[in-house]
Design an enzyme around this catalytic site. Structure first.
Site, PDB file in Angstrom:
ATOM      1  N   HIS A 213      -2.882   0.914   8.591  1.00  0.00           N
ATOM      2  CA  HIS A 213      -1.542   1.488   8.452  1.00  0.00           C
ATOM      3  C   HIS A 213      -1.581   2.728   7.560  1.00  0.00           C
ATOM      4  O   HIS A 213      -1.009   3.767   7.894  1.00  0.00           O
ATOM      5  CB  HIS A 213      -0.589   0.440   7.872  1.00  0.00           C
ATOM      6  CG  HIS A 213       0.789   0.946   7.565  1.00  0.00           C
ATOM      7  ND1 HIS A 213       1.883   0.668   8.349  1.00  0.00           N
ATOM      8  CD2 HIS A 213       1.248   1.742   6.563  1.00  0.00           C
ATOM      9  CE1 HIS A 213       2.959   1.275   7.836  1.00  0.00           C
ATOM     10  NE2 HIS A 213       2.594   1.931   6.747  1.00  0.00           N
ATOM     11  N   GLU A 214      -2.264   2.625   6.406  1.00  0.00           N
ATOM     12  CA  GLU A 214      -2.285   3.755   5.467  1.00  0.00           C
ATOM     13  C   GLU A 214      -3.079   4.924   6.036  1.00  0.00           C
ATOM     14  O   GLU A 214      -2.703   6.085   5.832  1.00  0.00           O
ATOM     15  CB  GLU A 214      -2.849   3.318   4.108  1.00  0.00           C
ATOM     16  CG  GLU A 214      -2.053   2.221   3.389  1.00  0.00           C
ATOM     17  CD  GLU A 214      -0.563   2.492   3.257  1.00  0.00           C
ATOM     18  OE1 GLU A 214      -0.161   3.677   3.234  1.00  0.00           O
ATOM     19  OE2 GLU A 214       0.213   1.519   3.189  1.00  0.00           O
TER      20      GLU A 214
ATOM     21  N   GLY B 173       0.847  -1.189   0.000  1.00  0.00           N
ATOM     22  CA  GLY B 173       0.000   0.000   0.000  1.00  0.00           C
ATOM     23  C   GLY B 173       0.880   1.236   0.000  1.00  0.00           C
ATOM     24  O   GLY B 173       2.094   1.152   0.264  1.00  0.00           O
TER      25      GLY B 173
ATOM     26  N   GLN C 282       3.353   9.944   1.293  1.00  0.00           N
ATOM     27  CA  GLN C 282       4.663   9.296   1.143  1.00  0.00           C
ATOM     28  C   GLN C 282       5.382   9.723  -0.139  1.00  0.00           C
ATOM     29  O   GLN C 282       6.587   9.538  -0.258  1.00  0.00           O
ATOM     30  CB  GLN C 282       4.529   7.769   1.171  1.00  0.00           C
ATOM     31  CG  GLN C 282       4.137   7.240   2.538  1.00  0.00           C
ATOM     32  CD  GLN C 282       3.997   5.741   2.528  1.00  0.00           C
ATOM     33  OE1 GLN C 282       2.980   5.212   2.123  1.00  0.00           O
ATOM     34  NE2 GLN C 282       5.044   5.035   2.926  1.00  0.00           N
TER      35      GLN C 282
ATOM     36  N   HIS D  74      -0.950   7.081   8.103  1.00  0.00           N
ATOM     37  CA  HIS D  74      -0.125   8.043   7.353  1.00  0.00           C
ATOM     38  C   HIS D  74      -0.867   9.365   7.156  1.00  0.00           C
ATOM     39  O   HIS D  74      -0.265  10.439   7.260  1.00  0.00           O
ATOM     40  CB  HIS D  74       0.231   7.487   5.970  1.00  0.00           C
ATOM     41  CG  HIS D  74       1.440   6.611   5.962  1.00  0.00           C
ATOM     42  ND1 HIS D  74       2.690   7.067   6.287  1.00  0.00           N
ATOM     43  CD2 HIS D  74       1.596   5.298   5.648  1.00  0.00           C
ATOM     44  CE1 HIS D  74       3.561   6.064   6.182  1.00  0.00           C
ATOM     45  NE2 HIS D  74       2.924   4.985   5.802  1.00  0.00           N
TER      46      HIS D  74
ATOM     47  N   CYS E 144       7.050  -0.593   6.159  1.00  0.00           N
ATOM     48  CA  CYS E 144       6.545   0.635   5.549  1.00  0.00           C
ATOM     49  C   CYS E 144       7.585   1.097   4.532  1.00  0.00           C
ATOM     50  O   CYS E 144       8.780   1.058   4.828  1.00  0.00           O
ATOM     51  CB  CYS E 144       6.348   1.705   6.627  1.00  0.00           C
ATOM     52  SG  CYS E 144       5.829   3.298   5.979  1.00  0.00           S
ATOM     53  N   LEU E 145       7.134   1.532   3.365  1.00  0.00           N
ATOM     54  CA  LEU E 145       8.089   1.961   2.335  1.00  0.00           C
ATOM     55  C   LEU E 145       8.877   3.191   2.778  1.00  0.00           C
ATOM     56  O   LEU E 145       9.949   3.466   2.227  1.00  0.00           O
ATOM     57  CB  LEU E 145       7.364   2.235   1.015  1.00  0.00           C
ATOM     58  CG  LEU E 145       6.733   0.994   0.351  1.00  0.00           C
ATOM     59  CD1 LEU E 145       5.934   1.396  -0.878  1.00  0.00           C
ATOM     60  CD2 LEU E 145       7.793  -0.030  -0.011  1.00  0.00           C
TER      61      LEU E 145
HETATM   62 NI    NI Z   1       3.681   3.102   5.451  1.00  0.00          NI
END
Ligand code: NI
Length: 174
Positions: free
Chosen positions: A137-138, A45, A50, A141, A95-96
């Site tokens: 999670h998203e 995701g 991000q 953000h 997480c990216l």
């Molecule tokens: Ni993340």
């Protein structure tokens, strides 16, 4: 479409609270870029912040969202939680924006979300396990909450130093 640079912790932009979207259709180009960026990084995701865009938008990879792998990602605009199960589960989460770092995070095992799609049409999505975890999670953000907030102070310092050192090393080798 273009691959965008993914912001890494502790980039201060990741601490911006994302703003509600008034015109979902205006996000098509951004969603195309985010899709390409997420695939290139093999993420489950990605939230718009991000890639530096503080708008309430995230995407979830189709297979994670219960679809076929070749389907496009599910697009969530102005997402809201409708329901979370009381049953919770702790699992390692990545997480990216924290490459190579995994942190145990407790989340609701099942979740139901409401959001708008790119046509501005409301829809609901319900998922368990990885899908439920990815949506939670998203959404974090969009509210400027990050993996680093789920660990203690000492571990947070270690994570910060490690990511800063890696960013410096990459910068030096370019
Ligand atoms: Ni993340």
């Amino acid at each position: 479409m273009a691959i965008r640079k993914i912001l890494r912790y502790p980039d201060p932009k990741l601490r911006l609270v994302s703003k509600p979207v008034s015109d979902p259709a205006s996000l098509r180009a951004l969603v195309a870029d985010m899709t390409e960026t997420m695939y290139a990084s093999k993420g489950a995701g990605l939230a718009a912040i991000q890639v530096g865009e503080p708008v309430r938008l995230f995407i979830i990879e189709a297979a994670v969202a219960g679809g076929k792998e070749e389907d496009p990602p599910v697009v969530f605009i102005n997402p809201e939680i409708i329901w979370l199960s009381r049953e919770r589960e702790t699992n390692e989460e990545g997480c990216l924006s924290f490459p190579g770092i995994y942190v145990p995070v407790e989340r609701a095992l099942r979740a139901r979300f409401r959001a708008l799609d790119l046509d501005g049409k409301p829809f609901e999505a319900e998922g368990s396990d990885l899908f439920a975890r990815a949506m939670q999670h998203e959404l974090d953000h969009l509210d400027a909450k990050l993996l680093a907030d789920y660990v203690g102070r000492i571990k947070r310092q270690l994570i910060t130093r490690r990511l800063q050192r890696e960013a410096e090393e990459e910068g030096a080798s370019e």
